[in-house]
Design an enzyme around this catalytic site. Sequence first.
Site, PDB file in Angstrom:
ATOM      1  N   LYS A 191       0.775  -1.210   0.103  1.00 52.12           N
ATOM      2  CA  LYS A 191       0.147   0.118   0.064  1.00 52.12           C
ATOM      3  C   LYS A 191       0.981   1.323  -0.022  1.00 52.12           C
ATOM      4  CE  LYS A 191      -3.490   2.582   2.680  1.00 52.12           C
ATOM      5  NZ  LYS A 191      -4.299   2.788   3.788  1.00 52.12           N
ATOM      6  N   GLU A 224      -9.983  12.064  11.926  1.00 51.83           N
ATOM      7  CA  GLU A 224      -9.013  10.947  12.610  1.00 51.83           C
ATOM      8  C   GLU A 224      -8.339  11.326  13.659  1.00 51.83           C
ATOM      9  OE1 GLU A 224      -6.097   7.294  10.764  1.00 51.83           O
ATOM     10  OE2 GLU A 224      -7.091   8.639   9.567  1.00 51.83           O
ATOM     11  N   GLU A 253      -7.552  -2.687   3.321  1.00 51.43           N
ATOM     12  CA  GLU A 253      -6.779  -1.677   3.460  1.00 51.43           C
ATOM     13  C   GLU A 253      -7.146  -1.283   5.078  1.00 51.43           C
ATOM     14  OE1 GLU A 253      -6.571   3.049   2.013  1.00 51.43           O
ATOM     15  OE2 GLU A 253      -8.149   1.948   1.257  1.00 51.43           O
ATOM     16  N   GLU A 275     -11.294  10.370  -5.186  1.00 50.85           N
ATOM     17  CA  GLU A 275     -11.339  10.475  -4.009  1.00 50.85           C
ATOM     18  C   GLU A 275     -10.610  11.467  -3.394  1.00 50.85           C
ATOM     19  OE1 GLU A 275      -9.588   7.842  -0.457  1.00 50.85           O
ATOM     20  OE2 GLU A 275     -10.611   6.516  -1.906  1.00 50.85           O
TER      21      GLU A 275
END
Length: 413
Positions: free
Chosen positions: A150, A216, A260, A395
């Site tokens: 990733k 977050e 993910e 995105e």
Amino acid sequence: MTTFDTEIDSIGVVADDAARLLAAYEAGSSFFFSAPHSVLLARGVAATVPKTHCAREELPRRVSDFLYSATEFGRRNPIVVGAVPFGGSLPAHLVMPEEVVRAAPLNVVVPQAPRSRAPDCAVRSVPTPAEYERSVSRVLRRMADGELSKVVLARSLELTAGGPVDVRGMLRNLALADPASYTFAVDLPRRGEDGTRDSFGPQPRLQRTFLGASPELLVSRRGTQVRSNPMAGSRPRSADPVEDRRLAAELSTSDKDHREHAAVVDAVVQALRPFCGNLGVPAPSVVGTGAMWHLATEITGELRDPATSSLELADALHPTPAVCGTPVQRAREVIAETEPFERGYYAGMVGWCDAAGDGEWVVAIRCADIEADSLRLFAGAGILAGSDPADELAESAAKFRTALSAMGLDQVV
């Protein structure tokens, strides 16, 4: 300076204590941090933590020594506030404020989202959308060769306005649009300056601001209680309620997004395990911000050693695969080779830590770096096997909208 009894009913909110702190914020002399459970406004700078351009693992000790020294000057439970960059090219910028005021969380009534008049802006995309898609394709080929699993690739929008940016207005709009997010504003040294001072006493007024509304939580510490809320896997929100629900449902069952997300959760758990016992790791849930749906997992634990500070925990966690990739070091290298700009404080962390070790640090995303009439916005997407370059571009465009909406520039991307 705006006083705390200033009424701000003109922007359609209840004038509670938290809203007064928001109204009292002044760019250049304040730090603002709004969390779902509280609001913190720090004003003035008593001292700047020196020598923060150090090995990352040394930073918590330097801050601990700094706070201990502050107690020698008679300060009771002093705190530092500020930002830590993504990489090692910049120093952390952490200061001890002259004054800290706290309030309960924002209790706002917004009949409609507060809006500012959209400024005239020149916009430059770095890289261009086509170049970004090509970069995603190149990274996917490297994944196919087994180099890594990733990488989070980011892009930047560089905006130049016709006059000074209304930082206070942007912060107000971000905070009121989504009080459940972590809204922040951090004064930074101007580019080319390190902003450090080695002694207590008057400090220079700073004219650069790093602000955003991050969904977050990297980590918080209250006594021995630790909490982290990693996010990875996402979908843009839709103005159509039916389509919006469909996108949330799609995210909840997406194998790619759950893979993910699991990689990020595993990395957070492994980083916290040496410090915490009784780790609680529930199944992920789908949570929404104004612009995005995210997969999120709220991880809780209890410190084995009460001397472990929130900054030490944050340092152990940063950067998570949510903003970097896996394996982390290889992903860092690919990011440096691929992205045509320095991330700076984007994808770093923003927050506070006190002398007792309590504190809260969030991942610095959905953010803008502002100086005079220029802004740099950042947004990234997690690239995994099976990613589609066009989807990742879309995105990142959706993630830009958090900051753009606060300026009235929703249609830029």
